[in-house]
Design a protein around this motif. Structure first.
Motif, mmCIF file in Angstrom:
data_model
loop_
_atom_site.group_PDB
_atom_site.id
_atom_site.type_symbol
_atom_site.label_atom_id
_atom_site.label_comp_id
_atom_site.label_asym_id
_atom_site.label_seq_id
_atom_site.Cartn_x
_atom_site.Cartn_y
_atom_site.Cartn_z
ATOM 1 N N THR A 1 17.683 14.223 3.254
ATOM 2 C CA THR A 1 18.052 15.725 2.847
ATOM 3 C C THR A 1 16.821 16.654 3.300
ATOM 4 O O THR A 1 17.090 17.897 3.379
ATOM 5 N N LYS A 2 15.662 16.246 3.212
ATOM 6 C CA LYS A 2 14.442 17.070 3.206
ATOM 7 C C LYS A 2 14.001 17.042 4.924
ATOM 8 O O LYS A 2 13.212 15.993 5.227
ATOM 9 N N GLU A 3 14.583 17.745 5.514
ATOM 10 C CA GLU A 3 14.657 18.048 6.927
ATOM 11 C C GLU A 3 13.082 18.194 7.247
ATOM 12 O O GLU A 3 12.882 17.914 8.427
ATOM 13 N N THR A 4 12.268 18.748 6.703
ATOM 14 C CA THR A 4 10.804 18.936 7.120
ATOM 15 C C THR A 4 10.018 17.672 6.987
ATOM 16 O O THR A 4 9.080 17.773 7.420
ATOM 17 N N LEU A 5 10.503 16.682 6.343
ATOM 18 C CA LEU A 5 9.775 15.419 5.990
ATOM 19 C C LEU A 5 9.853 14.718 7.352
ATOM 20 O O LEU A 5 10.740 14.296 7.680
ATOM 21 N N THR A 6 8.512 14.472 7.870
ATOM 22 C CA THR A 6 8.390 13.656 8.931
ATOM 23 C C THR A 6 7.730 12.299 9.197
ATOM 24 O O THR A 6 7.710 11.168 9.922
ATOM 25 N N GLU A 7 6.810 12.036 7.950
ATOM 26 C CA GLU A 7 6.113 10.985 7.723
ATOM 27 C C GLU A 7 6.004 10.477 6.479
ATOM 28 O O GLU A 7 5.805 11.262 5.366
ATOM 29 N N ILE A 8 6.339 9.254 6.025
ATOM 30 C CA ILE A 8 6.125 8.595 4.707
ATOM 31 C C ILE A 8 5.576 7.316 4.832
ATOM 32 O O ILE A 8 5.737 6.241 5.626
ATOM 33 N N SER A 9 4.474 7.259 3.975
ATOM 34 C CA SER A 9 3.862 5.780 3.629
ATOM 35 C C SER A 9 4.298 5.090 2.498
ATOM 36 O O SER A 9 3.998 5.769 1.464
ATOM 37 N N LEU A 10 4.792 3.788 2.634
ATOM 38 C CA LEU A 10 5.199 3.072 1.295
ATOM 39 C C LEU A 10 4.571 1.875 1.531
ATOM 40 O O LEU A 10 4.989 0.925 0.569
ATOM 41 N N ILE A 11 3.539 1.516 1.879
ATOM 42 C CA ILE A 11 2.728 0.492 2.202
ATOM 43 C C ILE A 11 2.451 -0.219 0.938
ATOM 44 O O ILE A 11 2.060 0.621 -0.215
ATOM 45 N N ASP A 12 2.515 -1.451 0.765
ATOM 46 C CA ASP A 12 2.025 -2.207 -0.375
ATOM 47 C C ASP A 12 2.789 -1.737 -1.790
ATOM 48 O O ASP A 12 2.366 -1.809 -2.589
ATOM 49 N N ASN A 13 4.253 -1.680 -1.530
ATOM 50 C CA ASN A 13 4.881 -1.371 -2.742
ATOM 51 C C ASN A 13 5.892 -2.655 -2.641
ATOM 52 O O ASN A 13 6.591 -2.628 -1.525
ATOM 53 N N LYS B 1 15.163 13.597 9.762
ATOM 54 C CA LYS B 1 14.059 14.050 10.718
ATOM 55 C C LYS B 1 12.737 13.270 10.730
ATOM 56 O O LYS B 1 11.749 13.576 11.156
ATOM 57 N N LEU B 2 12.766 12.011 9.950
ATOM 58 C CA LEU B 2 11.583 11.484 9.716
ATOM 59 C C LEU B 2 11.361 10.712 11.013
ATOM 60 O O LEU B 2 11.984 10.160 11.812
ATOM 61 N N GLN B 3 9.835 10.928 11.490
ATOM 62 C CA GLN B 3 9.392 10.392 12.624
ATOM 63 C C GLN B 3 8.664 9.149 12.420
ATOM 64 O O GLN B 3 8.420 8.278 13.390
ATOM 65 N N GLU B 4 7.846 8.939 11.311
ATOM 66 C CA GLU B 4 6.976 7.827 11.000
ATOM 67 C C GLU B 4 7.321 7.181 9.638
ATOM 68 O O GLU B 4 7.451 8.084 8.529
ATOM 69 N N LEU B 5 7.599 5.901 9.556
ATOM 70 C CA LEU B 5 7.635 5.055 8.401
ATOM 71 C C LEU B 5 6.819 4.096 8.122
ATOM 72 O O LEU B 5 6.703 3.084 9.302
ATOM 73 N N TRP B 6 5.904 4.132 7.439
ATOM 74 C CA TRP B 6 4.922 3.064 7.263
ATOM 75 C C TRP B 6 5.436 2.152 5.810
ATOM 76 O O TRP B 6 5.379 2.580 5.052
ATOM 77 N N ILE B 7 5.817 0.803 6.272
ATOM 78 C CA ILE B 7 6.377 -0.099 5.224
ATOM 79 C C ILE B 7 5.791 -1.451 5.277
ATOM 80 O O ILE B 7 6.555 -2.474 5.208
ATOM 81 N N ARG B 8 4.630 -1.175 5.434
ATOM 82 C CA ARG B 8 3.865 -2.618 5.686
ATOM 83 C C ARG B 8 3.751 -3.499 4.351
ATOM 84 O O ARG B 8 3.572 -2.627 3.019
ATOM 85 N N GLU B 9 3.948 -4.522 4.156
ATOM 86 C CA GLU B 9 3.540 -5.394 2.844
ATOM 87 C C GLU B 9 4.366 -4.941 1.625
ATOM 88 O O GLU B 9 3.990 -4.653 0.841
ATOM 89 N N HIS C 1 6.079 0.788 11.227
ATOM 90 C CA HIS C 1 5.116 -0.147 10.672
ATOM 91 C C HIS C 1 5.847 -1.028 9.580
ATOM 92 O O HIS C 1 6.045 -0.877 8.588
ATOM 93 N N MET C 2 5.789 -2.322 10.278
ATOM 94 C CA MET C 2 6.478 -3.320 9.357
ATOM 95 C C MET C 2 5.704 -4.755 9.139
ATOM 96 O O MET C 2 6.321 -5.570 8.911
ATOM 97 N N GLY C 3 4.463 -4.601 9.542
ATOM 98 C CA GLY C 3 3.684 -5.631 9.543
ATOM 99 C C GLY C 3 3.563 -6.299 7.884
ATOM 100 O O GLY C 3 3.599 -5.702 6.973
ATOM 101 N N GLU C 4 3.218 -7.562 7.817
ATOM 102 C CA GLU C 4 2.905 -8.019 6.830
ATOM 103 C C GLU C 4 4.301 -8.237 5.920
ATOM 104 O O GLU C 4 4.206 -8.216 4.612
ATOM 105 N N ASN C 5 5.274 -8.454 6.358
ATOM 106 C CA ASN C 5 6.530 -8.629 5.972
ATOM 107 C C ASN C 5 7.123 -10.137 6.662
ATOM 108 O O ASN C 5 6.944 -10.154 7.774
ATOM 109 N N LYS C 6 8.005 -10.786 5.817
ATOM 110 C CA LYS C 6 8.184 -12.392 6.307
ATOM 111 C C LYS C 6 9.674 -11.777 7.067
ATOM 112 O O LYS C 6 10.673 -12.555 6.639
ATOM 113 N N LEU C 7 9.538 -11.168 8.177
ATOM 114 C CA LEU C 7 10.597 -10.813 9.096
ATOM 115 C C LEU C 7 11.251 -12.106 9.838
ATOM 116 O O LEU C 7 12.338 -12.422 10.008
ATOM 117 N N GLY C 8 10.007 -13.047 10.233
ATOM 118 C CA GLY C 8 10.570 -14.293 10.996
ATOM 119 C C GLY C 8 11.181 -13.710 12.529
ATOM 120 O O GLY C 8 11.403 -12.795 12.790
#
Length: 504
Positions: free
Chosen positions: A325-337, A357-365, A390-397
């Motif tokens: 819903t927040k169309e201004t939000l373009t980048e969010i980092s949730l790393i290590d959660n 309108k998200l352009q960057e999603l950081w979801i590593r580990e 960014h999806m590194g350090e996750n057991k995607l296989g």
């Protein structure tokens, strides 16, 4: 063998606030870049120049050679060059005689308080027009702050001061705040990370904020402030006349107790577009409070960093509502959660919303596995805005990445940067990854570090790089083992396609 022969040199001192795992190549030679050119009768006249040097030991002869160049430079950057206070005396003379100099960057040099005293003699001259001053990690103490206060009080041209990673202490920064309160001070950006500040600094900061409507960016990360001080700071920000755009409070001892006040800043300050509270024990309850401010119509947040905030999948319902819903939000980092697959699936549902309108999603580990990859693939196939994942350090296989590639290959997908380091990948998924590389011209950066790809997998990746349709610019392959024959292939590939950086 380990292919260290292809490694790119990283900066001498790692940046404290890392937004990617990539490294920036440091040049041992000066980079003289024309910042402004005028063409006349076939001739190009350089009007203003930039001097940019990193990681170079300065011999007396080399320094003398550079001094003559500096006299006409608009920008001087000399990070990690083993400079001392004696060099500052020369730089002070340059500042005095070069009124076109607007940016001086001296990070990671042992300048000391004596060096700053020399520098400020030049900075206090009426001819000085310096706008940006970088002195991070320069072995400064509170003794330097009195000199810098004089500069803040006397030089309205100075709009940026970066003094992080120095032992200024609360007493020293209180002195800087006095300089900020001078009507002549027009400071817009103040960076005070790792300055050994305590809760006692907030009263002085609030007074400075109240008197400084020009201030747009404030970074206080990695200081022991605590909830009480952060709440006091936020109350000051709500009342202050400044239109703050950036607030960084990483690793400041924040818990859920401060989040209601931070939320109030978000709902009251529509100017605030960049908030980082990473590396704090915010928790799910704190995130729910933050989202009240984030969802407020006044809030225009663009970048939100929540890495290592003790969040779980329980937070993802609120985060999903925010993303969709927040169309201004373009980048969010949730790393290590610890979001896990169930949380990621909720986020993916939000990414499929046309309003996202998200352009960057950081979801590593984040505790992800193959199980969430079908949802990721579906989101990629429907979201045209996402550019960085960014999806590194996750057991995607291999099976998970194969599923993701279905979405990556969809015409709607416009991913430019994909990070899959340490995701339990093998050569088995490399053929599909190679297809993505050769097909999706938008993809320019790929990280496959810390995966057991071996010779077979690397050869498939190389084959994709040779494809004329491949538009890859940076391929990151840290800590992957391959044979000398494959090493030779990579060397040859680098020579034939110099536009591709292979970092290992």
């Amino acid at each position: 063998m380990f292919a260290s022969s292809l490694s790119q040199q990283a900066p001498c001192v790692q940046q404290q606030r890392l937004r990617s795992n990539g490294s920036r190549k440091a040049s041992a030679l000066p980079s003289l870049l024309p910042a402004e050119r005028r063409e006349e009768r076939g001739l190009i006249s350089t009007v203003k120049m930039e001097l940019d040097i990193q990681c170079e030991e300065m011999s007396p002869s080399r320094w003398a050679e550079l001094l003559s160049t500096m006299k006409s430079c608009k920008t001087i950057r000399l990070d990690d060059c083993n400079l001392s206070s004696s060099n500052c005396e020369d730089l002070s003379s340059i500042i005095k005689m070069n009124p076109s100099l607007t940016e001086l960057k001296l990070n990671n040099n042992e300048l000391g308080d004596a060096g700053i005293e020399y520098l400020c003699k030049g900075l206090l001259m009426p001819s000085c027009s310096l706008q940006k001053l970088w002195l991070q990690n320069c072995n400064l103490t509170s003794a330097s702050c009195e000199t810098l206060r004089s500069v803040l009080s006397a030089q309205p041209s100075l709009t940026e001061l970066h003094v992080g990673d120095n032992k200024l202490g609360t007493a020293g920064v209180k002195v800087l705040c006095q300089g900020m309160m001078n009507p002549n001070c027009k400071l817009q950006k103040l960076q005070l990370e790792y300055c050994e500040l305590t809760a006692d600094i907030v009263e002085a900061l609030n007074a400075a904020l109240q008197s400084k409507p020009t201030l747009k960016e404030l970074s206080l990360s990695n200081n022991t402030l605590g909830d009480t001080a952060v709440k006091q700071l936020c109350r000051g920000l709500v009342e202050a006349s400044c239109n703050l755009e950036l607030l960084h409070l990483e690793n400041c001892g924040i818990t859920s107790e401060s989040c209601r006040e931070i939320s109030a800043v978000l709902s009251n300050k529509s100017s605030l577009i960049d908030l980082s509270v990473g590396d704090n024990k915010v928790g799910d309850s704190g995130l729910a409070l933050l989202c009240q401010g984030l969802m407020h119509p006044n809030c225009k947040i663009q970048k939100l960093w929540l890495w290592d905030c003790d969040l779980t999948s329980a937070s993802c319902r609120d985060l999903s509502r925010l993303i969709s819903t927040k169309e201004t939000l373009t980048e969010i980092s949730l790393i290590d959660n610890n979001l896990r697959d169930s949380g990621m699936e909720m986020l993916c549902q939000a990414l499929k919303d046309p309003k996202s309108k998200l352009q960057e999603l950081w979801i590593r580990e984040c505790g992800l596995t193959t199980a969430c990859c079908k949802a990721v693939s579906s989101a990629l196939s429907m979201n045209k805005h996402l550019k960085v994942l960014h999806m590194g350090e996750n057991k995607l296989g291999d099976a998970g990445v194969e599923l993701m590639c279905e979405g990556l290959l969809h015409p709607n997908c416009n991913i430019q940067s994909l990070w899959l380091g340490n995701c339990d990948l093998t050569a088995a998924c490399c053929a599909t990854l190679a297809t993505v590389m050769a097909t999706k011209q938008c993809l320019t950066e790929l990280d496959l570090s810390y995966n057991s790809l071996e010779d077979d997998g690397i050869r498939k990746i190389c084959e994709a790089l040779r494809n004329p349709s491949c538009n890859m610019q940076q391929l990151i392959l840290y800590d992957i083992f391959w044979s000398s024959e494959v090493d030779d292939e990579l060397r040859a590939l680098e020579e034939s396609k110099p536009e591709v950086k292979i970092i290992s």
